[in-house]
Design a protein around this motif. Structure first.
Motif, PDB file in Angstrom:
ATOM      1  N   VAL A   1       0.577  -1.027  -0.124  1.00  0.00           N
ATOM      2  CA  VAL A   1       0.027  -0.083   0.021  1.00  0.00           C
ATOM      3  C   VAL A   1       0.779   1.123   0.021  1.00  0.00           C
ATOM      4  O   VAL A   1       0.579   2.260  -0.780  1.00  0.00           O
ATOM      5  CB  VAL A   1      -1.181  -0.112   1.285  1.00  0.00           C
ATOM      6  CG1 VAL A   1      -1.718   1.392   1.381  1.00  0.00           C
ATOM      7  CG2 VAL A   1      -2.074  -1.121   1.224  1.00  0.00           C
ATOM      8  N   LEU A   2       1.816   1.233   0.830  1.00  0.00           N
ATOM      9  CA  LEU A   2       2.912   2.428   0.889  1.00  0.00           C
ATOM     10  C   LEU A   2       3.489   2.661  -0.442  1.00  0.00           C
ATOM     11  O   LEU A   2       3.700   3.783  -0.919  1.00  0.00           O
ATOM     12  CB  LEU A   2       3.809   2.346   1.892  1.00  0.00           C
ATOM     13  CG  LEU A   2       3.473   2.362   3.204  1.00  0.00           C
ATOM     14  CD1 LEU A   2       4.591   2.075   4.429  1.00  0.00           C
ATOM     15  CD2 LEU A   2       2.683   3.808   3.518  1.00  0.00           C
ATOM     16  N   LEU A   3       3.990   1.588  -1.014  1.00  0.00           N
ATOM     17  CA  LEU A   3       4.528   1.721  -2.306  1.00  0.00           C
ATOM     18  C   LEU A   3       3.866   2.516  -3.394  1.00  0.00           C
ATOM     19  O   LEU A   3       3.989   3.195  -4.258  1.00  0.00           O
ATOM     20  CB  LEU A   3       5.082   0.439  -3.034  1.00  0.00           C
ATOM     21  CG  LEU A   3       6.357  -0.241  -2.062  1.00  0.00           C
ATOM     22  CD1 LEU A   3       6.411  -1.709  -2.608  1.00  0.00           C
ATOM     23  CD2 LEU A   3       7.483   0.605  -2.290  1.00  0.00           C
ATOM     24  N   LEU A   4       2.363   1.832  -3.360  1.00  0.00           N
ATOM     25  CA  LEU A   4       1.378   2.305  -4.497  1.00  0.00           C
ATOM     26  C   LEU A   4       1.230   3.919  -4.039  1.00  0.00           C
ATOM     27  O   LEU A   4       1.074   4.849  -5.003  1.00  0.00           O
ATOM     28  CB  LEU A   4       0.047   1.366  -4.433  1.00  0.00           C
ATOM     29  CG  LEU A   4       0.205   0.260  -5.232  1.00  0.00           C
ATOM     30  CD1 LEU A   4      -1.189  -0.373  -4.981  1.00  0.00           C
ATOM     31  CD2 LEU A   4       0.340   0.683  -6.683  1.00  0.00           C
ATOM     32  N   ALA A   5       1.009   4.125  -2.874  1.00  0.00           N
ATOM     33  CA  ALA A   5       0.828   5.497  -2.349  1.00  0.00           C
ATOM     34  C   ALA A   5       1.987   6.342  -2.692  1.00  0.00           C
ATOM     35  O   ALA A   5       1.691   7.509  -2.854  1.00  0.00           O
ATOM     36  CB  ALA A   5       0.220   5.406  -0.840  1.00  0.00           C
ATOM     37  N   GLY A   6       3.128   5.774  -2.404  1.00  0.00           N
ATOM     38  CA  GLY A   6       4.178   6.783  -2.836  1.00  0.00           C
ATOM     39  C   GLY A   6       4.292   6.967  -4.427  1.00  0.00           C
ATOM     40  O   GLY A   6       4.583   8.151  -4.782  1.00  0.00           O
ATOM     41  N   LEU A   7       3.974   6.069  -5.302  1.00  0.00           N
ATOM     42  CA  LEU A   7       4.029   6.337  -6.639  1.00  0.00           C
ATOM     43  C   LEU A   7       2.866   7.175  -7.010  1.00  0.00           C
ATOM     44  O   LEU A   7       3.109   8.150  -7.786  1.00  0.00           O
ATOM     45  CB  LEU A   7       3.839   4.890  -7.371  1.00  0.00           C
ATOM     46  CG  LEU A   7       3.807   4.957  -8.888  1.00  0.00           C
ATOM     47  CD1 LEU A   7       5.064   5.487  -9.488  1.00  0.00           C
ATOM     48  CD2 LEU A   7       3.530   3.487  -9.462  1.00  0.00           C
ATOM     49  N   ALA A   8       1.758   7.124  -6.740  1.00  0.00           N
ATOM     50  CA  ALA A   8       0.694   7.987  -6.826  1.00  0.00           C
ATOM     51  C   ALA A   8       1.189   9.522  -6.445  1.00  0.00           C
ATOM     52  O   ALA A   8       0.833  10.397  -6.902  1.00  0.00           O
ATOM     53  CB  ALA A   8      -0.793   7.464  -6.025  1.00  0.00           C
ATOM     54  N   GLY A   9       1.622   9.589  -5.086  1.00  0.00           N
ATOM     55  CA  GLY A   9       1.971  10.669  -4.489  1.00  0.00           C
ATOM     56  C   GLY A   9       3.134  11.505  -5.263  1.00  0.00           C
ATOM     57  O   GLY A   9       3.041  12.792  -5.459  1.00  0.00           O
ATOM     58  N   LEU A  10       4.238  10.678  -5.882  1.00  0.00           N
ATOM     59  CA  LEU A  10       5.173  11.336  -6.557  1.00  0.00           C
ATOM     60  C   LEU A  10       4.646  11.918  -8.111  1.00  0.00           C
ATOM     61  O   LEU A  10       4.720  12.857  -8.358  1.00  0.00           O
ATOM     62  CB  LEU A  10       6.105  10.208  -6.715  1.00  0.00           C
ATOM     63  CG  LEU A  10       7.317  10.523  -7.648  1.00  0.00           C
ATOM     64  CD1 LEU A  10       8.177  11.659  -7.182  1.00  0.00           C
ATOM     65  CD2 LEU A  10       8.170   9.579  -7.877  1.00  0.00           C
ATOM     66  N   THR A  11       3.554  11.017  -8.595  1.00  0.00           N
ATOM     67  CA  THR A  11       3.254  11.236  -9.699  1.00  0.00           C
ATOM     68  C   THR A  11       2.299  12.739  -9.682  1.00  0.00           C
ATOM     69  O   THR A  11       2.332  13.651 -10.599  1.00  0.00           O
ATOM     70  CB  THR A  11       2.500  10.374 -10.419  1.00  0.00           C
ATOM     71  OG1 THR A  11       3.015   9.044 -10.446  1.00  0.00           O
ATOM     72  CG2 THR A  11       1.756  10.582 -11.701  1.00  0.00           C
ATOM     73  N   LEU A  12       1.606  12.632  -8.661  1.00  0.00           N
ATOM     74  CA  LEU A  12       0.626  13.831  -8.510  1.00  0.00           C
ATOM     75  C   LEU A  12       1.602  15.086  -7.993  1.00  0.00           C
ATOM     76  O   LEU A  12       1.281  16.248  -8.534  1.00  0.00           O
ATOM     77  CB  LEU A  12      -0.158  13.704  -6.943  1.00  0.00           C
ATOM     78  CG  LEU A  12      -1.299  14.978  -6.753  1.00  0.00           C
ATOM     79  CD1 LEU A  12      -2.072  15.077  -7.809  1.00  0.00           C
ATOM     80  CD2 LEU A  12      -2.092  14.342  -5.262  1.00  0.00           C
ATOM     81  N   ALA A  13       2.586  14.977  -7.063  1.00  0.00           N
ATOM     82  CA  ALA A  13       3.572  16.117  -7.016  1.00  0.00           C
ATOM     83  C   ALA A  13       3.770  16.460  -8.281  1.00  0.00           C
ATOM     84  O   ALA A  13       4.292  17.841  -8.494  1.00  0.00           O
ATOM     85  CB  ALA A  13       4.572  15.734  -6.043  1.00  0.00           C
ATOM     86  N   LEU A  14       4.648  15.607  -9.173  1.00  0.00           N
ATOM     87  CA  LEU A  14       4.986  16.190 -10.513  1.00  0.00           C
ATOM     88  C   LEU A  14       4.039  16.864 -11.244  1.00  0.00           C
ATOM     89  O   LEU A  14       4.430  17.880 -12.005  1.00  0.00           O
ATOM     90  CB  LEU A  14       5.690  15.037 -11.264  1.00  0.00           C
ATOM     91  CG  LEU A  14       6.838  14.360 -10.624  1.00  0.00           C
ATOM     92  CD1 LEU A  14       7.288  13.038 -11.196  1.00  0.00           C
ATOM     93  CD2 LEU A  14       8.019  15.378 -10.572  1.00  0.00           C
ATOM     94  N   ALA A  15       2.681  16.007 -11.085  1.00  0.00           N
ATOM     95  CA  ALA A  15       1.769  16.925 -12.221  1.00  0.00           C
ATOM     96  C   ALA A  15       1.469  18.129 -11.657  1.00  0.00           C
ATOM     97  O   ALA A  15       0.913  19.145 -12.363  1.00  0.00           O
ATOM     98  CB  ALA A  15       0.587  16.071 -12.053  1.00  0.00           C
ATOM     99  N   ASN A  16       1.714  18.700 -10.448  1.00  0.00           N
ATOM    100  CA  ASN A  16       1.522  19.828  -9.810  1.00  0.00           C
ATOM    101  C   ASN A  16       2.865  20.757 -10.044  1.00  0.00           C
ATOM    102  O   ASN A  16       2.882  22.094  -9.238  1.00  0.00           O
ATOM    103  CB  ASN A  16       1.016  19.912  -8.555  1.00  0.00           C
ATOM    104  CG  ASN A  16      -0.627  19.442  -8.292  1.00  0.00           C
ATOM    105  OD1 ASN A  16      -1.466  20.162  -8.810  1.00  0.00           O
ATOM    106  ND2 ASN A  16      -0.813  18.096  -8.305  1.00  0.00           N
ATOM    107  N   GLY A  17       3.746  20.255 -10.512  1.00  0.00           N
ATOM    108  CA  GLY A  17       5.151  21.107 -10.826  1.00  0.00           C
ATOM    109  C   GLY A  17       5.899  21.106  -9.645  1.00  0.00           C
ATOM    110  O   GLY A  17       6.757  22.023  -9.878  1.00  0.00           O
TER     111      GLY A  17
END
Length: 260
Positions: free
Chosen positions: A30-46
């Motif tokens: 769950v942490l790995l998926l959350a980390g991937l989603a969080g990283l992608t979201l952070a990049l998407a927001n610049g």
């Protein structure tokens, strides 16, 4: 449930138990998926673009020719198409022949399917150029960049080299230990599998980023995705998967009983 003349009979189907992983449980997944989603979201927001650009600039400024070639040679450890897939296939075939079981080949098929169905679609969806792009850095670093030229490489995120290395070396470690068992080594050194699983992905992570073939966040995303998929594949009870009865008993279990 099954109906009969004497009443209703309950038929219980026993499902194979999942193989253990370390650390156990699903919390890390769950942490790995959350980390991937969080990283992608952070990049998407610049966010984190500054980190990506700083790592790229440092790498470009500290890469003498001899270091470039050393890094490039070691980066071949992450080549999925002509190194990792054939190597895993050879180990799978040898183990299948030695054990007279089709089950080792299932590991290769599953690893190939897992990489094909996860890494590629994410690369296409995220639409990100590589650090080596001729575009201005502030443009090439963007994720979900629909303004990239039609001829521009746009599949940098996540790093396929890193994710491939984690998934395929996990499969290779599993198959190698199983092959050693068929050669009279029922208890190979546990450190062998750990070295195979850890060392090549770390080398690929460092060299891919150092060569500026991927932004460092691409490589981090590759680690997160690769570890998640590897843990899923490790859990599969290869010896206990229900298979149809095959000629000459080549569906026989017991190949991976002591494999990590």
């Amino acid at each position: 449930m099954r109906e009969s003349g004497q009443g209703t009979e309950t038929v219980r189907r026993s499902w194979p138990r999942l193989r253990p992983v370390y650390p156990g449980g699903w919390w890390l997944d769950v942490l790995l998926l959350a980390g991937l989603a969080g990283l992608t979201l952070a990049l998407a927001n610049g966010h984190l673009y500054g980190v990506d650009q700083a790592v790229r600039e440092w790498s470009d400024d500290n890469r003498p020719e001899y270091a470039y070639w050393i890094a490039r040679v070691f980066n071949f450890l992450g080549q999925g198409g002509w190194l990792l897939t054939p190597l895993a296939a050879i180990l799978g075939i040898l183990t299948a022949l030695r054990s007279r079981s089709i089950r080792p080949l299932l590991v290769v098929v599953a690893a190939y399917a897992a990489t094909y169905l996860t890494i590629g679609p994410l690369k296409i969806w995220t639409d990100r150029a590589a650090p080596t792009s001729d575009l201005p850095p502030e443009e090439s670093v963007k994720i979900f960049n629909s303004h990239l030229p039609a001829d521009e490489y746009s599949m940098s995120y996540p790093s396929g080299h890193v994710a491939n290395a984690i998934i395929w070396y996990g499969a290779i470690a599993l198959l190698l230990v199983a092959l050693l068992r068929t050669l009279g080594r029922p208890h190979p050194p546990a450190a062998l599998a750990r070295v195979i699983r850890i060392a090549p992905p770390l080398i690929v992570f460092c060299t891919t980023t150092y060569l500026s073939w991927h932004w460092i966040t691409d490589s981090v995303a590759g680690i997160l995705l690769g570890l998640f998929v590897d843990r899923l594949l490790t859990r599969i009870p290869w010896d206990d998967l229900p298979l149809p009865a095959l000629r000459n008993g080549i569906d026989r279990p017991g190949v991976f009983t002591s494999a990590p």
